[in-house]
Write a protein that holds these residues in place. Structure first.
Motif, short mmCIF file in Angstrom:
data_model
loop_
_atom_site.label_atom_id
_atom_site.label_comp_id
_atom_site.label_asym_id
_atom_site.label_seq_id
_atom_site.Cartn_x
_atom_site.Cartn_y
_atom_site.Cartn_z
N ARG A 73 0.82 -1.23 0.00
CA ARG A 73 0.00 0.00 0.00
C ARG A 73 0.85 1.26 0.00
O ARG A 73 0.56 2.20 -0.73
CB ARG A 73 -0.89 0.04 1.26
N ARG A 74 1.86 1.28 0.83
CA ARG A 74 2.60 2.52 1.06
C ARG A 74 3.75 2.74 0.08
O ARG A 74 4.09 3.88 -0.19
CB ARG A 74 3.14 2.54 2.49
N ARG A 77 2.55 0.62 -4.54
CA ARG A 77 1.51 1.34 -5.27
C ARG A 77 1.94 2.77 -5.59
O ARG A 77 1.63 3.29 -6.66
CB ARG A 77 0.20 1.37 -4.48
N ALA A 78 2.64 3.39 -4.65
CA ALA A 78 3.12 4.77 -4.89
C ALA A 78 4.07 4.80 -6.07
O ALA A 78 3.98 5.69 -6.93
CB ALA A 78 3.80 5.32 -3.64
N ALA A 82 3.48 6.60 -9.81
CA ALA A 82 4.30 7.78 -10.10
C ALA A 82 4.67 7.82 -11.58
O ALA A 82 5.28 6.89 -12.10
CB ALA A 82 5.58 7.76 -9.25
N THR A 89 10.19 7.95 -5.63
CA THR A 89 8.93 7.95 -4.90
C THR A 89 8.89 6.75 -3.95
O THR A 89 8.51 6.88 -2.77
CB THR A 89 7.73 7.89 -5.88
N ALA A 93 8.94 6.56 0.24
CA ALA A 93 7.95 5.77 0.98
C ALA A 93 8.63 4.74 1.87
O ALA A 93 8.24 4.53 3.02
CB ALA A 93 6.98 5.09 0.01
#
Length: 181
Positions: A73-74, A77-78, A82, A89, A93
């Motif tokens: 999730r953190r 996915r980020a 991006a 990115t 995270a």
């Protein structure tokens, strides 16, 4: 007369057990962690703990899956979302996740418990999936994915030793942490 505690739904109880198990297993591992301690922390009987998670191994693996979901999730996915600088990115995270020392410790405990074939398979699948998802990001090739995942593991070890908190006191720590970013 004993005070009656309100009943808790199974999902809330499961969440409470997983939180207590993260604390216990992240510091003591699969074999050192105590299900008695986990049950006491949640204020349930030991047999009731095993009604929710039938074995200690199943509870440990459930904690690992929660950790994997947090990373997914953190961080993953980020990076996948991006459009510019996906590795940067994800690195940012991951840096935030490293502040959750118990998260880093439970991942290391998962690798440490990999003498157990079932846990080894869980850790293998998660490591493979993480690498392949990083590698599949546009403009990220295999070498870049390798370097990113390898650096992430190195920083996971650093976080488990609480090195970021020691950077101000130890010049080598500051150099060590700054050199790979």
């Amino acid at each position: 007369m004993a005070e009656k505690r309100p009943r808790v739904g199974i999902e809330q109880r499961r969440r409470q057990i997983l939180e207590a198990a993260l604390k216990e297993f992240s510091h003591k591992g699969l074999h050192g962690g105590s299900t008695v301690t986990i049950a006491k922390d949640v204020e349930i009987s030991h047999p009731n703990l095993f009604r929710v998670f039938p074995t200690k191994r199943e509870l440990f693996i459930a904690v690992l899956h929660e950790a994997f979901a947090t990373v997914e999730r953190r961080m993953l996915r980020a990076g996948e979302a991006a459009e510019e600088r996906p590795l940067e990115t994800m690195a940012e995270a991951w840096g935030e996740l490293m502040e959750q020392r118990e998260l880093m410790l439970i991942l290391l405990q998962g690798y440490a418990a990999s003498e157990d074939p079932e846990i080894r398979d869980v850790m293998h699948r998660w490591t493979q999936e993480t690498f392949e998802r990083v590698e599949a990001i546009p403009k990220v090739d295999t070498d870049m994915a390798h370097d990113f995942v390898a650096a992430g593991m190195l920083y996971m070890v650093a976080a488990s030793m609480d090195l970021p908190a020691r950077a101000a006191d130890d010049a080598w720590v500051d150099r060590f942490l700054a050199s790979g970013a």
